[in-house]
Design a protein around this motif. Sequence first.
Motif, short mmCIF file in Angstrom:
data_model
loop_
_atom_site.label_atom_id
_atom_site.label_comp_id
_atom_site.label_asym_id
_atom_site.label_seq_id
_atom_site.Cartn_x
_atom_site.Cartn_y
_atom_site.Cartn_z
N ALA A 103 57.12 -0.15 39.06
CA ALA A 103 55.80 -0.46 39.61
C ALA A 103 55.39 0.68 40.53
N SER A 104 54.08 0.88 40.63
CA SER A 104 53.58 1.90 41.54
C SER A 104 52.29 1.40 42.19
N VAL A 105 52.08 1.80 43.43
CA VAL A 105 50.89 1.42 44.19
C VAL A 105 50.40 2.62 45.00
N LYS A 106 49.17 2.53 45.44
CA LYS A 106 48.62 3.58 46.30
C LYS A 106 49.15 3.37 47.72
N LYS A 107 49.13 4.44 48.47
CA LYS A 107 49.71 4.41 49.82
C LYS A 107 49.03 3.38 50.72
N GLU A 108 47.73 3.19 50.56
CA GLU A 108 47.02 2.24 51.42
C GLU A 108 47.34 0.79 51.08
N ASP A 109 47.95 0.54 49.90
CA ASP A 109 48.35 -0.81 49.51
C ASP A 109 49.81 -1.12 49.84
N TRP A 110 50.51 -0.24 50.51
CA TRP A 110 51.93 -0.41 50.82
C TRP A 110 52.13 -0.72 52.29
N ASP A 111 52.87 -1.77 52.59
CA ASP A 111 53.21 -2.14 53.96
C ASP A 111 54.56 -1.52 54.29
N GLU A 112 54.54 -0.43 55.01
CA GLU A 112 55.75 0.33 55.33
C GLU A 112 56.72 -0.47 56.19
N LEU A 156 61.35 1.25 49.15
CA LEU A 156 60.38 2.12 49.77
C LEU A 156 59.43 2.71 48.76
N LEU A 157 58.36 3.28 49.26
CA LEU A 157 57.38 3.95 48.43
C LEU A 157 57.78 5.41 48.33
N TYR A 158 57.97 5.89 47.12
CA TYR A 158 58.46 7.25 46.88
C TYR A 158 57.27 8.21 46.87
N THR A 159 56.88 8.67 48.06
CA THR A 159 55.68 9.49 48.19
C THR A 159 55.87 10.93 47.72
N SER A 160 57.09 11.33 47.42
CA SER A 160 57.33 12.68 46.92
C SER A 160 56.79 12.85 45.50
N LYS A 161 56.59 11.73 44.81
CA LYS A 161 56.08 11.77 43.44
C LYS A 161 54.73 11.05 43.42
N THR A 162 53.70 11.71 42.93
CA THR A 162 52.38 11.11 42.84
C THR A 162 51.94 11.10 41.39
N LYS A 163 51.50 9.94 40.92
CA LYS A 163 51.01 9.81 39.55
C LYS A 163 49.57 10.30 39.47
N ILE A 164 49.05 10.42 38.26
CA ILE A 164 47.71 10.94 38.05
C ILE A 164 46.65 10.10 38.76
N ASP A 165 46.84 8.78 38.79
CA ASP A 165 45.86 7.90 39.42
C ASP A 165 45.99 7.86 40.95
N GLY A 166 46.89 8.63 41.53
CA GLY A 166 47.07 8.68 42.98
C GLY A 166 48.06 7.69 43.53
#
Length: 84
Positions: A38-47, A7-17
């Motif tokens: 690895a990290s990606v922006k929320k709009e690039d993640w398929d939930e 899953l995408l860990y949205t509780s933690k946000t890096k400087i680049d978003g």
Amino acid sequence: MASTRILLYTSKTKIDGSHPIVLRIIKDRKPKYMFIGASVKKEDWDERNSRVKETHHNYKRINNQGGLATVDVGTATAPIYAAH
């Protein structure tokens, strides 16, 4: 028996978003999180499919990295729970 989910860990946000991608392992009702590096922006993640969308420039590498394609529960949980 342990259950796993990428899953995408949205509780933690890096400087680049972007947000880190984690492997969540639940065993005996206790969650453990393993960051896959690895990290990606929320709009690039398929939930729905727990994968990086094709809109991200490195989606193939990230989807194949860290076992996003398949996860072996036995080997993934062994190092985490061996010390406990």
